[in-house]
Design a protein around this motif. Structure first.
Motif: not given
Length: 70
Positions: A58-70
């Motif tokens: 389970h990987i919990k992403l920082d909300p600020k980094e979420y866009q960089s994963t798309k």
């Protein structure tokens, strides 16, 4: 050594848990454990007759980094 950031029971306490055969005869055991403790937990349960099959990460992403994963 267990880091202060980890919460929950210790490995020693974990090893004291008794899982009745009647519960686990045809069951599956799921354990949520920090990666650093996984090897020791697997070794312990192998001595109890369990077989390690797979793990799930389970990987919990920082909300600020979420866009960089798309």
């Amino acid at each position: 050594e267990r880091r202060a950031a980890f919460s929950g029971i210790t490995i020693e306490d974990f090893k004291k848990l008794k899982i009745p055969d009647s519960v686990m005869r045809d069951g599956i055991l799921f354990i949520w454990v920090e990666k650093e403790l996984m090897y020791e937990i697997i070794l312990f349960f192998e001595t109890q007759g369990f077989a390690y099959i797979e793990n799930l990460c389970h990987i919990k992403l920082d909300p600020k980094e979420y866009q960089s994963t798309k």
